[in-house]
Design a protein around this motif. Structure first.
Motif, short mmCIF file in Angstrom:
data_model
loop_
_atom_site.label_atom_id
_atom_site.label_comp_id
_atom_site.label_asym_id
_atom_site.label_seq_id
_atom_site.Cartn_x
_atom_site.Cartn_y
_atom_site.Cartn_z
N GLU A 269 0.84 -1.29 0.01
CA GLU A 269 0.05 0.01 0.06
C GLU A 269 0.99 1.35 -0.03
O GLU A 269 0.43 2.24 -0.72
N GLU A 270 1.80 1.19 0.85
CA GLU A 270 2.64 2.28 0.80
C GLU A 270 3.60 2.26 -0.42
O GLU A 270 3.74 3.78 -1.08
N ARG A 271 3.91 1.33 -1.26
CA ARG A 271 4.64 1.51 -2.40
C ARG A 271 3.72 2.00 -3.55
O ARG A 271 4.20 2.79 -4.46
N LYS A 272 2.52 1.76 -3.47
CA LYS A 272 1.53 2.17 -4.50
C LYS A 272 1.48 3.61 -4.39
O LYS A 272 1.00 4.35 -5.25
N LYS A 273 1.07 3.98 -3.09
CA LYS A 273 1.15 5.58 -2.73
C LYS A 273 2.30 6.33 -3.19
O LYS A 273 2.30 7.42 -3.72
N LEU A 274 3.55 5.73 -2.99
CA LEU A 274 4.73 6.46 -3.40
C LEU A 274 4.90 6.81 -5.12
O LEU A 274 5.11 7.53 -5.27
N LEU A 275 4.40 5.98 -5.57
CA LEU A 275 4.07 5.80 -7.23
C LEU A 275 3.05 6.37 -7.78
O LEU A 275 2.80 6.12 -9.09
N SER A 276 2.35 6.95 -7.11
CA SER A 276 0.90 7.61 -7.57
C SER A 276 1.52 8.89 -7.67
O SER A 276 1.91 9.75 -6.65
N PHE A 277 1.07 9.70 -8.97
CA PHE A 277 1.72 10.90 -9.12
C PHE A 277 0.45 11.66 -9.83
O PHE A 277 -0.18 11.35 -10.62
N VAL A 278 0.01 12.84 -9.02
CA VAL A 278 -1.27 13.54 -9.32
C VAL A 278 -0.65 14.84 -10.04
O VAL A 278 -0.17 15.70 -9.41
N ILE A 279 -1.53 15.32 -11.09
CA ILE A 279 -1.29 16.40 -11.71
C ILE A 279 -2.68 17.40 -11.77
O ILE A 279 -3.57 16.80 -12.28
N VAL A 280 -2.67 18.36 -11.03
CA VAL A 280 -4.07 19.09 -11.05
C VAL A 280 -4.18 20.50 -12.07
O VAL A 280 -2.97 21.09 -12.01
N GLY A 281 -5.05 20.19 -12.75
CA GLY A 281 -5.08 21.19 -13.95
C GLY A 281 -4.78 20.39 -15.21
O GLY A 281 -3.91 19.75 -15.59
N GLY A 282 -5.93 20.52 -16.25
CA GLY A 282 -5.89 19.50 -17.56
C GLY A 282 -5.59 20.65 -18.62
O GLY A 282 -5.91 20.53 -19.75
N GLY A 283 -4.68 21.91 -18.21
CA GLY A 283 -4.32 22.93 -19.56
C GLY A 283 -3.09 22.17 -20.17
O GLY A 283 -2.74 21.26 -19.69
N PRO A 284 -2.40 23.00 -20.89
CA PRO A 284 -1.31 22.77 -21.57
C PRO A 284 -0.10 22.10 -20.52
O PRO A 284 0.59 21.15 -20.91
N THR A 285 0.24 22.91 -19.35
CA THR A 285 1.13 22.53 -18.52
C THR A 285 0.79 21.18 -17.89
O THR A 285 1.69 20.37 -17.85
#
Length: 646
Positions: A269-285
């Protein structure tokens, strides 16, 4: 004499204090390093031994010379100054920290132009000025950052595709031969005295050195800052993405997450959390950060961390129902399909409610809350007003915009008496609304006095009024060249209630409207209101800032600009600023890109990816950077990305 005696006493006292400090430090280090108790005891005894005994080899005329650990040795001149001069009051100290570059330092007969910022707008302005600009103006650039950053390739730096030195260019390379550059941050603007307070960046490791700088003309190009929208936890737990420091921080964070997840004994569970990457914003950046991160994981990290790749998850959280909402809808659909094949999850129609330590709370349209755990969260949405702009707004009349400072159509700040200009994210052009002149325009357009406007009369009045209301020009041209198709809901609603409206509604988007259709005065008012409501500020993009910088440079070169409306001479044929949209592009991963070009329309795929890389390489501000960027593309393909955390 008395003065010499006082100096010697001060020297002996200073030497005694420094000796005691060093010996005390030696005692502490001896204990911490695990030295023997005997050694620690000896150092402690020596610390309490009088200085005369600890320095038996020195005479009174040869004071103890022990180098301090944390502070410089006091010189004889400093000691003499302390004895002879009384302490300054707080008021005297405050006055003395400023070195004023006032009117007396200006070059005779030359207006001083001070440019704030080293981003797209300011550097485009400086670069577009002629080499001999110093013959006409005294140019000074002030910025806390002594380099220009090519922001479109910032996502590539965050993943190691591009090295940071490849997309930065020293400001002094632009300013050499044209003016001066001061690495400082502007803390205050006095538009009445035409004076700035600037300070050396406090995060540089030096004391904050401040000075006052007078100007005749001020060009504000300080950009915007990150907007958290008041959401709890964003500032503490998210990685912003506006600077080279932000890109490097994200690069290090991703490396840390993979190294941590690879340790033995880490729970699943900790490994999956560490390898979860979230980007807030669906614009070009946001899209490009997700795309570059996907490429890094599946091109390079798959080989280096074969047991971890299956647990990697990349998500984009977007408030709208599709990403790249400002692009053509076909591009949004293509990007969504590309991400679906790549395994990048799109969390659409959702907003961030709060961010905690390693978790982001997301609320969808059904008001359902979901927790998404993450190892790294990138905040790539929203911009807010720069604090300096807010400070300047409070000192000028008629400034009330919530995000930027208002300017006229020649980019001169309203209420500044012609002395301040603003470009880029820091500015918004205050365009007059046509609705309040609806009755006057209708009367002028109704040449046959029949109380209605034919479509040709409508086109003519829009074209004539565009000299004052520039946003009407595109509508007049569209009526003339392409008919009524684009008007869709605006004209259809204006015609609502007539027989023509019913026919148009039944037949499709105004394809049946012809020269016989007419508008009453009330319908004309409704039409102008719809057009005014559709009037939006220019997007906060590099393309807009660059065009504004080029425009100002051309205007300053071909007119007499003094910073005073009474003495400034602008040619009658000097046009207002007109933004020309050249198109939009974004990288979507796996060597693919998308282009939204006004004339050609959507262009996607691998060929677009090649064009995107070529365009970004060619668009660098110098030949040096063009070579560095091209080399980085090749290096990444041949040798992969460097994932070292340094």
């Amino acid at each position: 004499d008395t003065s010499t005696s006082l100096i010697r006493q001060q020297e002996r006292s200073t030497g005694s204090q420094l000796c005691t400090m060093q010996l005390n430090s030696q005692a502490r280090h001896a204990a911490c390093d695990g030295r023997t108790a005997k050694a620690a005891h000896r150092a402690t005894v020596m610390a309490h031994t009088p200085v005369a005994h600890a320095s038996v080899h020195h005479t009174e005329r040869s004071p103890v010379k022990i180098q301090p650990l944390m502070q410089p040795r006091t010189s004889r001149r400093q000691v003499r100054a302390r004895v002879a001069a009384p302490e300054k009051t707080m008021q005297q100290t405050e006055k003395s920290i400023y070195h004023s570059l006032d009117a007396s330092t200006k070059k005779i007969g030359k207006p001083r132009i001070v440019v704030l910022g080293s981003g797209w707008g300011s550097m485009a302005f400086v670069k577009s000025l002629p080499r001999n600009v110093s013959e006409k103006y005294e140019l000074v650039v002030v910025s806390p950052r002594n380099y220009f950053l090519y922001t479109p390739l910032l996502p590539a730096v965050a993943t190691g595709t591009m090295e940071e030195r490849s997309i930065v260019e020293p400001v002094r390379n632009f300013i050499v031969g044209k003016g001066e550059f001061y690495e400082a941050i502007c803390k205050d603007v006095d538009p009445v005295k035409k004076e700035l307070v600037c300070c050396f960046p406090s995060d540089s490791g030096f004391d904050e050195a401040c000075f006052k700088l007078s100007y005749d003309i001020l060009i504000v190009s300080v950009g915007s800052v990150n907007n958290t929208f008041g959401i709890k936890g964003v500032q503490q737990y998210c990685n912003f993405f506006k600077s080279i420091e932000d890109a490097n921080a994200l690069r290090s964070r991703v490396s840390e997450c993979f190294e941590r997840a690879s340790l033995p004994g880490i729970p699943a569970e900790e490994r999956k959390k560490l390898l979860s990457f979230v980007i807030v914003g669906g614009g070009p950046t946001g899209v490009e950060v997700a795309a570059e991160m996907y490429d890094m994981v599946f091109d390079d990290l798959r080989r280096l961390y074969p047991l971890l790749v299956d647990d990697v998850k990349i998500r984009i959280i977007e408030l709208m129902d599709h990403v790249l909402s400002t692009y053509d809808r076909a591009i949004s659909i293509y990007t969504a399909e590309q991400f679906k094949r790549a395994g990048v999850e799109l969390v659409l129609n959702s907003r961030v409610a709060s961010v905690g330590d390693g978790v982001v709370n997301v609320v969808n349209k059904a008001n359902e809350t979901t927790e998404i755990k993450f190892g790294a969260c990138v905040w790539a949405t929203g911009v807010a007003m720069n604090p300096l702009i807010k400070n300047l707004q409070s000192k000028l009349p008629g400034q009330s915009h919530f995000r930027s400072i208002l300017t006229d159509e020649r980019l001169c700040v309203s209420g500044s008496n012609g002395s301040i200009y603003a470009i880029g994210d820091a500015s918004t052009i205050d365009q007059p609304k046509a609705l309040q002149f609806a009755e006057q325009l209708f009367t002028e357009a109704d040449t046959d006095n029949d109380g209605v406007l034919a479509l040709e009369e409508l086109r003519m009045v829009l074209d004539k009024a565009s000299s004052k209301f520039s946003h009407l020009q595109e509508h007049a041209q569209f009526l003339e060249q392409k008919g009524m198709k684009r008007w869709g809901g605006i004209v259809l609603k204006a015609f609502r209630g007539s027989a023509a409206a019913s026919a148009a509604a039944n037949a499709g988007p105004l394809s049946t409207l012809n020269q016989e259709d007419t508008l009453t005065q009330e319908q004309f008012r409704e039409l102008l209101g719809k057009i005014d409501n559709g009037l939006r500020a220019l997007p906060a993009t590099a393309q807009v800032a660059k065009q504004q910088g080029d425009y100002l440079a051309h205007m300053f070169q071909h007119n007499i600009m003094t910073g005073d409306v009474e003495t400034t001479t602008i040619k009658a044929n000097q046009p207002s600023f007109k933004y020309g949209h050249k198109g939009s592009a974004a990288y979507v991963g796996q060597d693919k890109a998308v282009f939204d070009v006004p004339v050609l329309g959507p262009f996607t795929g691998t060929a677009a990816g090649v064009m995107w890389k070529s365009f970004e390489t060619y668009s660098q501000f110098s030949f040096r950077n063009q070579c560095l960027v091209a080399f980085d593309w090749v290096r990444t393909k041949l040798f992969g990305r460097d994932i070292s955390r340094v």
